[in-house]
Design a protein around this motif. Sequence first.
Motif, PDB file in Angstrom:
ATOM      1  N   LEU A  51     -27.746   2.985 -58.284  1.00  0.00           N
ATOM      2  CA  LEU A  51     -26.990   2.074 -57.431  1.00  0.00           C
ATOM      3  C   LEU A  51     -25.486   2.341 -57.555  1.00  0.00           C
ATOM      4  CD1 LEU A  51     -26.630  -0.394 -55.592  1.00  0.00           C
ATOM      5  CD2 LEU A  51     -26.868  -1.851 -57.629  1.00  0.00           C
ATOM      6  N   ALA A  52     -25.022   2.537 -58.803  1.00  0.00           N
ATOM      7  CA  ALA A  52     -23.599   2.832 -59.029  1.00  0.00           C
ATOM      8  C   ALA A  52     -23.193   4.119 -58.307  1.00  0.00           C
ATOM      9  CB  ALA A  52     -23.301   2.928 -60.521  1.00  0.00           C
ATOM     10  N   ARG A  53     -24.047   5.140 -58.371  1.00  0.00           N
ATOM     11  CA  ARG A  53     -23.738   6.411 -57.682  1.00  0.00           C
ATOM     12  C   ARG A  53     -23.648   6.205 -56.171  1.00  0.00           C
ATOM     13  NH1 ARG A  53     -28.096   8.193 -61.251  1.00  0.00           N
ATOM     14  NH2 ARG A  53     -27.129   9.104 -63.102  1.00  0.00           N
ATOM     15  N   ASP A  54     -24.615   5.472 -55.620  1.00  0.00           N
ATOM     16  CA  ASP A  54     -24.597   5.221 -54.174  1.00  0.00           C
ATOM     17  C   ASP A  54     -23.359   4.419 -53.768  1.00  0.00           C
ATOM     18  OD1 ASP A  54     -26.933   6.600 -53.809  1.00  0.00           O
ATOM     19  OD2 ASP A  54     -28.214   4.835 -53.591  1.00  0.00           O
ATOM     20  N   MET A  55     -23.009   3.432 -54.613  1.00  0.00           N
ATOM     21  CA  MET A  55     -21.813   2.635 -54.322  1.00  0.00           C
ATOM     22  C   MET A  55     -20.556   3.495 -54.366  1.00  0.00           C
ATOM     23  SD  MET A  55     -22.704  -0.916 -56.337  1.00  0.00           S
ATOM     24  CE  MET A  55     -20.991  -1.473 -56.374  1.00  0.00           C
ATOM     25  N   LEU A  56     -20.495   4.415 -55.334  1.00  0.00           N
ATOM     26  CA  LEU A  56     -19.334   5.312 -55.411  1.00  0.00           C
ATOM     27  C   LEU A  56     -19.238   6.171 -54.156  1.00  0.00           C
ATOM     28  CD1 LEU A  56     -19.507   6.293 -59.183  1.00  0.00           C
ATOM     29  CD2 LEU A  56     -17.559   5.202 -58.051  1.00  0.00           C
ATOM     30  N   HIS A  57     -20.360   6.717 -53.701  1.00  0.00           N
ATOM     31  CA  HIS A  57     -20.339   7.521 -52.471  1.00  0.00           C
ATOM     32  C   HIS A  57     -19.810   6.694 -51.299  1.00  0.00           C
ATOM     33  CE1 HIS A  57     -21.976  11.310 -53.744  1.00  0.00           C
ATOM     34  NE2 HIS A  57     -23.090  10.790 -54.200  1.00  0.00           N
ATOM     35  N   SER A  58     -20.278   5.454 -51.190  1.00  0.00           N
ATOM     36  CA  SER A  58     -19.827   4.605 -50.079  1.00  0.00           C
ATOM     37  C   SER A  58     -18.352   4.266 -50.219  1.00  0.00           C
ATOM     38  CB  SER A  58     -20.673   3.329 -50.015  1.00  0.00           C
ATOM     39  OG  SER A  58     -22.000   3.654 -49.621  1.00  0.00           O
ATOM     40  N   MET A  59     -17.909   4.027 -51.464  1.00  0.00           N
ATOM     41  CA  MET A  59     -16.497   3.711 -51.705  1.00  0.00           C
ATOM     42  C   MET A  59     -15.605   4.906 -51.390  1.00  0.00           C
ATOM     43  SD  MET A  59     -14.688   2.385 -55.219  1.00  0.00           S
ATOM     44  CE  MET A  59     -14.443   4.006 -55.958  1.00  0.00           C
ATOM     45  N   TYR A  60     -15.989   6.090 -51.864  1.00  0.00           N
ATOM     46  CA  TYR A  60     -15.179   7.289 -51.599  1.00  0.00           C
ATOM     47  C   TYR A  60     -15.141   7.597 -50.101  1.00  0.00           C
ATOM     48  CZ  TYR A  60     -15.246   8.241 -56.658  1.00  0.00           C
ATOM     49  OH  TYR A  60     -15.092   8.165 -58.022  1.00  0.00           O
ATOM     50  N   ALA A  61     -16.258   7.392 -49.402  1.00  0.00           N
ATOM     51  CA  ALA A  61     -16.285   7.673 -47.960  1.00  0.00           C
ATOM     52  C   ALA A  61     -15.327   6.754 -47.215  1.00  0.00           C
ATOM     53  CB  ALA A  61     -17.709   7.494 -47.421  1.00  0.00           C
ATOM     54  N   ALA A  62     -15.156   5.528 -47.741  1.00  0.00           N
ATOM     55  CA  ALA A  62     -14.267   4.557 -47.083  1.00  0.00           C
ATOM     56  C   ALA A  62     -12.840   4.631 -47.636  1.00  0.00           C
ATOM     57  CB  ALA A  62     -14.828   3.148 -47.272  1.00  0.00           C
ATOM     58  N   ARG A  63     -12.608   5.542 -48.605  1.00  0.00           N
ATOM     59  CA  ARG A  63     -11.303   5.703 -49.251  1.00  0.00           C
ATOM     60  C   ARG A  63     -10.836   4.406 -49.904  1.00  0.00           C
ATOM     61  NH1 ARG A  63      -9.969  10.230 -50.890  1.00  0.00           N
ATOM     62  NH2 ARG A  63      -7.734   9.966 -50.616  1.00  0.00           N
ATOM     63  N   GLY A  64     -11.775   3.720 -50.556  1.00  0.00           N
ATOM     64  CA  GLY A  64     -11.434   2.497 -51.283  1.00  0.00           C
ATOM     65  C   GLY A  64     -11.274   2.787 -52.762  1.00  0.00           C
ATOM     66  N   ILE A  65     -10.639   1.853 -53.486  1.00  0.00           N
ATOM     67  CA  ILE A  65     -10.452   2.033 -54.932  1.00  0.00           C
ATOM     68  C   ILE A  65     -11.363   1.114 -55.742  1.00  0.00           C
ATOM     69  CG2 ILE A  65      -8.102   2.911 -54.750  1.00  0.00           C
ATOM     70  CD1 ILE A  65      -7.089   0.111 -55.579  1.00  0.00           C
ATOM     71  N   GLY A  66     -12.093   0.217 -55.075  1.00  0.00           N
ATOM     72  CA  GLY A  66     -13.026  -0.654 -55.780  1.00  0.00           C
ATOM     73  C   GLY A  66     -14.105  -1.144 -54.833  1.00  0.00           C
ATOM     74  N   LEU A  67     -15.307  -1.361 -55.387  1.00  0.00           N
ATOM     75  CA  LEU A  67     -16.411  -1.862 -54.573  1.00  0.00           C
ATOM     76  C   LEU A  67     -17.350  -2.669 -55.468  1.00  0.00           C
ATOM     77  CD1 LEU A  67     -17.635  -1.647 -51.614  1.00  0.00           C
ATOM     78  CD2 LEU A  67     -19.093   0.167 -52.531  1.00  0.00           C
ATOM     79  N   ALA A  68     -17.792  -3.816 -54.961  1.00  0.00           N
ATOM     80  CA  ALA A  68     -18.714  -4.679 -55.701  1.00  0.00           C
ATOM     81  C   ALA A  68     -20.073  -4.659 -55.007  1.00  0.00           C
ATOM     82  CB  ALA A  68     -18.165  -6.104 -55.746  1.00  0.00           C
ATOM     83  N   ALA A  69     -21.157  -4.778 -55.805  1.00  0.00           N
ATOM     84  CA  ALA A  69     -22.506  -4.658 -55.250  1.00  0.00           C
ATOM     85  C   ALA A  69     -22.773  -5.611 -54.068  1.00  0.00           C
ATOM     86  CB  ALA A  69     -23.545  -4.842 -56.352  1.00  0.00           C
ATOM     87  N   PRO A  70     -22.293  -6.866 -54.093  1.00  0.00           N
ATOM     88  CA  PRO A  70     -22.547  -7.728 -52.928  1.00  0.00           C
ATOM     89  C   PRO A  70     -22.005  -7.152 -51.614  1.00  0.00           C
ATOM     90  CG  PRO A  70     -21.814  -9.041 -54.798  1.00  0.00           C
ATOM     91  CD  PRO A  70     -21.646  -7.602 -55.200  1.00  0.00           C
ATOM     92  N   GLN A  71     -20.996  -6.298 -51.707  1.00  0.00           N
ATOM     93  CA  GLN A  71     -20.437  -5.701 -50.485  1.00  0.00           C
ATOM     94  C   GLN A  71     -21.404  -4.730 -49.817  1.00  0.00           C
ATOM     95  OE1 GLN A  71     -16.486  -4.682 -52.566  1.00  0.00           O
ATOM     96  NE2 GLN A  71     -15.902  -4.954 -50.435  1.00  0.00           N
ATOM     97  N   VAL A  72     -22.376  -4.234 -50.584  1.00  0.00           N
ATOM     98  CA  VAL A  72     -23.405  -3.382 -49.980  1.00  0.00           C
ATOM     99  C   VAL A  72     -24.736  -4.133 -49.922  1.00  0.00           C
ATOM    100  CG1 VAL A  72     -22.289  -1.180 -50.515  1.00  0.00           C
ATOM    101  CG2 VAL A  72     -23.824  -2.211 -52.204  1.00  0.00           C
ATOM    102  N   GLY A  73     -24.648  -5.458 -49.992  1.00  0.00           N
ATOM    103  CA  GLY A  73     -25.837  -6.290 -49.802  1.00  0.00           C
ATOM    104  C   GLY A  73     -26.740  -6.397 -51.013  1.00  0.00           C
ATOM    105  N   VAL A  74     -26.216  -6.024 -52.203  1.00  0.00           N
ATOM    106  CA  VAL A  74     -27.017  -6.075 -53.421  1.00  0.00           C
ATOM    107  C   VAL A  74     -26.501  -7.200 -54.321  1.00  0.00           C
ATOM    108  CG1 VAL A  74     -27.765  -4.818 -55.483  1.00  0.00           C
ATOM    109  CG2 VAL A  74     -27.544  -3.616 -53.298  1.00  0.00           C
TER     110      VAL A  74
END
Length: 194
Positions: A51-74
Motif C-alpha cells: 500500500l505504501a509503495r502504491d501511495m508513493l507512486h500516486s504521490m510522485y505522479a501528482a508531484r506531491g510531498i505527502g499523502l495519507a491513506a484516506p486520500q486514496v480511499g483506504v
Amino acid sequence: MARSAEQVNRTVHVSKEPLAEPPLAIRTLGAQELRTAARRISKVDESVRDLARDMLHSMYAARGIGLAAPQVGVNKQLLVIDLDLDEAATPPLVLINPEITAASASFNSYEEGCLSIPKVYLEVVRPSTVEVSFRDDQGRPRRLKADGLLARCIQHELDHLEGVLFVDRVTDQHSLDEELLQHGFDRNHVQSLR
Ligand code: NI
C-alpha cells in the motif's frame, strides 16, 4: 555497511519517476472517504508495504510531498512523505499509526496545498515544531522531532487521518471562499474548525 538481501527486498522505496497511470486514484474535496477517521494498523506486513509503495507512486505522479491513506480511499493510519522529489536517492518517510506527542508553543503561518484540493493554496497557522511517534515500514517503533516544512507536512497529513482537511483550519474566510470558488470546489464541503 551493505544491506542484506532481505532488507533490500523489504524496502518501500520506489522510483520517483512519475507513472502515466498511477495505481491509486486520489479522492478530492467532497468525497466521504476524506471525512472518515482512519483505523490503526495492527500488523506491519507486506500488504502494508505494498500500500505504501502504491501511495508513493500516486504521490510522485501528482508531484506531491505527502499523502495519507484516506486520500486514496483506504481507511488506515498510514502516511507517506517525501520532501526531496528531485533527489532519487533520498528515501521517503513512511509513518504508520503516527501520533503527535509534543508540539511547540510557537506557531507560524504557511501557505498549504493538498492533492485532494488541487490548485487551492491558503495560509494555515500551526505549531512550528512537533514530535511524532510512529512505526516505520518494518514495524519498528520510531520517534522524530521535526521543524520547518517537515513539521508542517506531518501535521497536515496527520489531520487527514482524523478526517480533517487544511481548508477546515483556514482563518481568512474571504480568501477561502474566493480560492474554492475559483477552482470549482463547493464551500459547503469545508468543516470549519474555527
Ligand atoms: Ni492533504
